[in-house]
Design an enzyme around this catalytic site. Structure first.
Site, short mmCIF file in Angstrom:
data_model
loop_
_atom_site.label_atom_id
_atom_site.label_comp_id
_atom_site.label_asym_id
_atom_site.label_seq_id
_atom_site.Cartn_x
_atom_site.Cartn_y
_atom_site.Cartn_z
N SER A 6 0.71 -1.17 0.06
CA SER A 6 0.13 0.12 0.05
C SER A 6 0.97 1.16 0.07
CB SER A 6 -0.73 0.07 1.19
OG SER A 6 -1.41 1.15 1.40
N HIS A 31 -1.31 -1.40 -4.17
CA HIS A 31 -2.74 -1.11 -3.45
C HIS A 31 -2.66 0.58 -3.16
CE1 HIS A 31 -6.30 -1.92 -0.75
NE2 HIS A 31 -5.68 -0.97 0.12
N ASP A 33 -4.79 3.67 -1.76
CA ASP A 33 -5.78 3.91 -0.96
C ASP A 33 -6.17 5.48 -1.12
OD1 ASP A 33 -6.06 1.83 1.05
OD2 ASP A 33 -3.98 2.22 1.45
N MET A 35 -8.89 8.27 -0.17
CA MET A 35 -9.85 8.66 0.95
C MET A 35 -10.41 10.24 0.69
SD MET A 35 -7.30 7.65 4.12
CE MET A 35 -6.45 6.05 3.97
N HIS A 65 -8.66 1.09 -3.73
CA HIS A 65 -9.44 1.02 -2.53
C HIS A 65 -9.96 2.33 -2.27
CE1 HIS A 65 -9.87 0.20 2.08
NE2 HIS A 65 -10.92 0.28 1.56
N MET A 67 -12.05 4.58 -0.19
CA MET A 67 -12.74 5.03 1.15
C MET A 67 -13.57 6.33 0.86
SD MET A 67 -9.45 3.75 3.32
CE MET A 67 -8.59 3.66 1.81
N MET A 138 -11.69 -5.22 6.27
CA MET A 138 -10.65 -4.75 6.94
C MET A 138 -10.26 -5.18 8.25
SD MET A 138 -10.04 -2.03 4.88
CE MET A 138 -9.03 -1.19 6.05
N ASP A 172 -6.71 -6.25 5.08
CA ASP A 172 -5.84 -4.87 5.02
C ASP A 172 -5.90 -4.06 6.21
OD1 ASP A 172 -5.20 -2.46 3.91
OD2 ASP A 172 -6.93 -1.67 3.03
C1 DX5 Z 1 -6.02 1.85 5.81
C2 DX5 Z 1 -5.72 1.38 4.26
C3 DX5 Z 1 -4.70 0.57 4.63
C4 DX5 Z 1 -3.30 0.99 5.08
C5 DX5 Z 1 -2.64 0.02 5.69
O1 DX5 Z 1 -7.16 2.74 5.72
O2 DX5 Z 1 -7.01 1.09 3.74
O3 DX5 Z 1 -4.42 -0.10 2.99
O4 DX5 Z 1 -2.40 1.51 4.04
O5 DX5 Z 1 -1.61 0.16 6.56
P1 DX5 Z 1 -0.86 -0.79 7.34
O6 DX5 Z 1 -0.53 -1.85 6.47
O7 DX5 Z 1 0.31 0.21 7.74
O8 DX5 Z 1 -1.58 -1.30 8.37
ZN ZN Z 2 -6.44 -0.03 1.72
#
Ligand code: DX5
Ligand code: ZN
Length: 220
Positions: A6, A31, A33, A35, A65, A67, A138, A172
């Site tokens: 990620s 990956h 992310d 947001m 992903h 969010m 998650m 994740d």
């Molecule tokens: C959190 C993200 C994850 C995050 C995981 O909202 O969806 O993908 O990057 O990070 P680690 O592996 O550091 O928990």
């Molecule tokens: Zn993620």
């Protein structure tokens, strides 16, 4: 098995190099992310980061992903930027089934994400209708990297694995050498990791260790 670094944990000042580093270390997919500051209390990447990844590491599929409260409003933009898979949350404020159909119409794989306390039954209508190519459970509350792995979603993973023996099941959040075996034993076969991979002294060695732990956990 599938390993997805990620980029939330990457050095953003060197993002292109960091994406190439993940590809060279043997990652299966990247990956990304995304947001919106509303569905989760943080902001991160937009479609340009996906386009950057497609340009600098074209062989590494982009697992995006979302969010977002309204992921339906941005599906076309992420597909155009080069997303390979687009994941939306079951808890989003839109017609989730329609959005999953749209993701496939755009030529991407469709993923459904469940928050840690969302039961497996929330995925049943979409699974039953054949709308999902993968489910992400998650193992932290989404929004930030570097949080501790939660065990509660392991029961969700077990239920989903029983219901869908061949589906790609991803975890994740807080995935490390210590927690990956528990997720694998519960049925996960795809692993997102930010901190554990990007902050490892040697990402390739860490990915190799993840693969060995997965084989052990599954008795392969
Ligand atoms: C959190 C993200 C994850 C995050 C995981 O909202 O969806 O993908 O990057 O990070 P680690 O592996 O550091 O928990
Ligand atoms: Zn993620």
């Amino acid at each position: 098995m599938t390993i997805l670094p990620s980029i939330l944990a990457a050095d953003l000042g060197r993002l292109a190099d960091e994406i190439r580093r993940a590809a060279d270390a043997g990652a299966d997919e990247l990956h990304v992310d995304v947001m919106d500051g509303a569905f989760v209390p943080n902001l991160s990447f937009g479609p340009d980061a996906v386009a950057l990844a497609a340009r600098v590491a074209p062989g590494l599929p982009r697992n995006v992903h979302l969010m977002l409260r309204r992921p339906d409003l941005l599906l076309d933009a992420f597909a155009k930027a080069g997303a390979s898979t687009i994941q939306i949350h079951a808890e989003a404020s839109c017609a989730v089934g329609d959005a999953l159909r749209r993701i496939r119409d755009l030529g991407c794989r469709a993923g459904l994400v469940l928050n840690p306390r969302t039961p497996a039954s929330a995925a049943a209508p979409y699974l039953g209708a054949g709308l999902v190519d993968e489910i992400l459970c998650m193992t932290v509350y989404p929004g930030f990297g570097g949080q501790a792995f939660m065990d509660a979603p392991l029961a969700t993973l077990r239920a989903l694995r029983a219901a869908a023996p061949d589906l790609r099941l991803m975890v994740d959040g807080g995935v490390t050498r210590a927690t990956l075996p528990r997720a694998a034993a519960a049925g996960a076969d795809a692993f997102v990791a930010g901190s554990a991979l990007f902050r490892a002294p040697d990402m390739a060695a860490e990915i190799a260790a993840f693969r060995a732990l997965y084989r052990d956990a599954r008795g392969l």
